[in-house]
Design an enzyme around this catalytic site. Structure first.
Site, PDB file in Angstrom:
ATOM      1  CG  ASN A   1      -1.881  -1.152   1.245  1.00  0.00           C
ATOM      2  OD1 ASN A   1      -2.436  -1.493   0.202  1.00  0.00           O
ATOM      3  ND2 ASN A   1      -2.096  -1.749   2.406  1.00  0.00           N
TER       4      ASN A   1
ATOM      5  CD  GLN B   1       2.800   3.583   3.298  1.00  0.00           C
ATOM      6  OE1 GLN B   1       2.626   4.233   2.259  1.00  0.00           O
ATOM      7  NE2 GLN B   1       4.000   3.282   3.763  1.00  0.00           N
TER       8      GLN B   1
ATOM      9  CG  HIS C   1       4.460  -2.678   5.321  1.00  0.00           C
ATOM     10  ND1 HIS C   1       4.600  -1.346   5.623  1.00  0.00           N
ATOM     11  CD2 HIS C   1       3.129  -2.915   5.243  1.00  0.00           C
ATOM     12  CE1 HIS C   1       3.406  -0.800   5.739  1.00  0.00           C
ATOM     13  NE2 HIS C   1       2.487  -1.729   5.495  1.00  0.00           N
ATOM     14  CG  LEU C   2       5.593  -7.645  -0.706  1.00  0.00           C
ATOM     15  CD1 LEU C   2       4.943  -6.676  -1.691  1.00  0.00           C
ATOM     16  CD2 LEU C   2       6.750  -8.390  -1.373  1.00  0.00           C
TER      17      LEU C   2
HETATM   18  P1  AMP Z   1      -0.453  -0.869   5.963  1.00  0.00           P
HETATM   19  O1  AMP Z   1      -1.881  -0.530   6.339  1.00  0.00           O
HETATM   20  O2  AMP Z   1      -0.275  -1.381   4.571  1.00  0.00           O
HETATM   21  O3  AMP Z   1       0.501   0.271   6.307  1.00  0.00           O
HETATM   22  O4  AMP Z   1      -0.067  -2.107   6.882  1.00  0.00           O
HETATM   23  C1  AMP Z   1       0.409  -1.967   8.180  1.00  0.00           C
HETATM   24  C2  AMP Z   1       0.248  -3.299   8.827  1.00  0.00           C
HETATM   25  O5  AMP Z   1       1.046  -3.348   9.993  1.00  0.00           O
HETATM   26  C3  AMP Z   1      -1.194  -3.609   9.275  1.00  0.00           C
HETATM   27  O6  AMP Z   1      -1.663  -4.768   8.614  1.00  0.00           O
HETATM   28  C4  AMP Z   1      -1.059  -3.784  10.775  1.00  0.00           C
HETATM   29  O7  AMP Z   1      -1.919  -4.788  11.279  1.00  0.00           O
HETATM   30  C5  AMP Z   1       0.402  -4.143  10.928  1.00  0.00           C
HETATM   31  N1  AMP Z   1       0.980  -3.857  12.219  1.00  0.00           N
HETATM   32  C6  AMP Z   1       0.864  -2.714  12.938  1.00  0.00           C
HETATM   33  N2  AMP Z   1       1.534  -2.817  14.093  1.00  0.00           N
HETATM   34  C7  AMP Z   1       2.097  -4.057  14.104  1.00  0.00           C
HETATM   35  C8  AMP Z   1       2.914  -4.775  15.020  1.00  0.00           C
HETATM   36  N3  AMP Z   1       3.293  -4.231  16.190  1.00  0.00           N
HETATM   37  N4  AMP Z   1       3.297  -6.032  14.713  1.00  0.00           N
HETATM   38  C9  AMP Z   1       2.911  -6.597  13.552  1.00  0.00           C
HETATM   39  N5  AMP Z   1       2.156  -5.969  12.617  1.00  0.00           N
HETATM   40  C10 AMP Z   1       1.751  -4.726  12.897  1.00  0.00           C
END
Ligand code: AMP
Ligand code: ZN
Length: 114
Positions: free
Chosen positions: A87, A94, A100-101
């Site tokens: 994203n 995002q 992140h993928l």
């Molecule tokens: P995005 O919305 O593409 O930026 O994805 C961010 C992702 O990070 C989401 O799917 C969250 O659930 C995940 N996320 C946020 N905090 C953590 C964490 N502490 N450990 C693992 N995943 C996380």
């Protein structure tokens, strides 16, 4: 970046549920999984968004996908199929500004995505 959640994971300050890692990338389970397999693959080096990638990052981006392939093999979803998503910025949803993928699998995926 000292205030970046995923940089803290890359450095070991915060310890996620790691699935795969090497010198340049780290793959760990998403804290709020949207599928039986939901893993995030990050570069250890901070890059905020896909928009910030440069030609110098081309090899690193390839390594994110090679790590995604390893994650799929480890979780046993490679043959059934899986989805990779990155994203970029607000309208794509995002929320963490360290690229992140997402690797999603273990269930049927729908298209188009929401
Ligand atoms: P995005 O919305 O593409 O930026 O994805 C961010 C992702 O990070 C989401 O799917 C969250 O659930 C995940 N996320 C946020 N905090 C953590 C964490 N502490 N450990 C693992 N995943 C996380
Ligand atoms: Zn970061």
């Amino acid at each position: 970046m000292s205030d970046c959640l995923f940089c803290k994971m890359a450095s070991g300050e915060i310890q996620p549920d790691v699935v795969y890692e090497n010198d340049e990338v780290l793959a760990f389970r998403d804290i709020n999984p949207q599928a039986p397999t939901h893993v995030l693959v990050i570069p250890r080096r901070h890059i905020s968004t896909l928009n910030d990638l440069t030609e110098a990052d081309a090899e690193l981006v390839g390594k994110l996908f090679l790590a995604a392939k390893e994650v799929a093999r480890i979780d046993g979803i490679a043959e059934a199929g899986y989805r990779t998503v990155m994203n970029c910025n607000a309208q794509a949803g995002q929320t963490v500004f360290h690229i992140h993928l997402h690797v999603l699998g273990g269930r049927a995926m729908h298209w188009p995505p929401g």
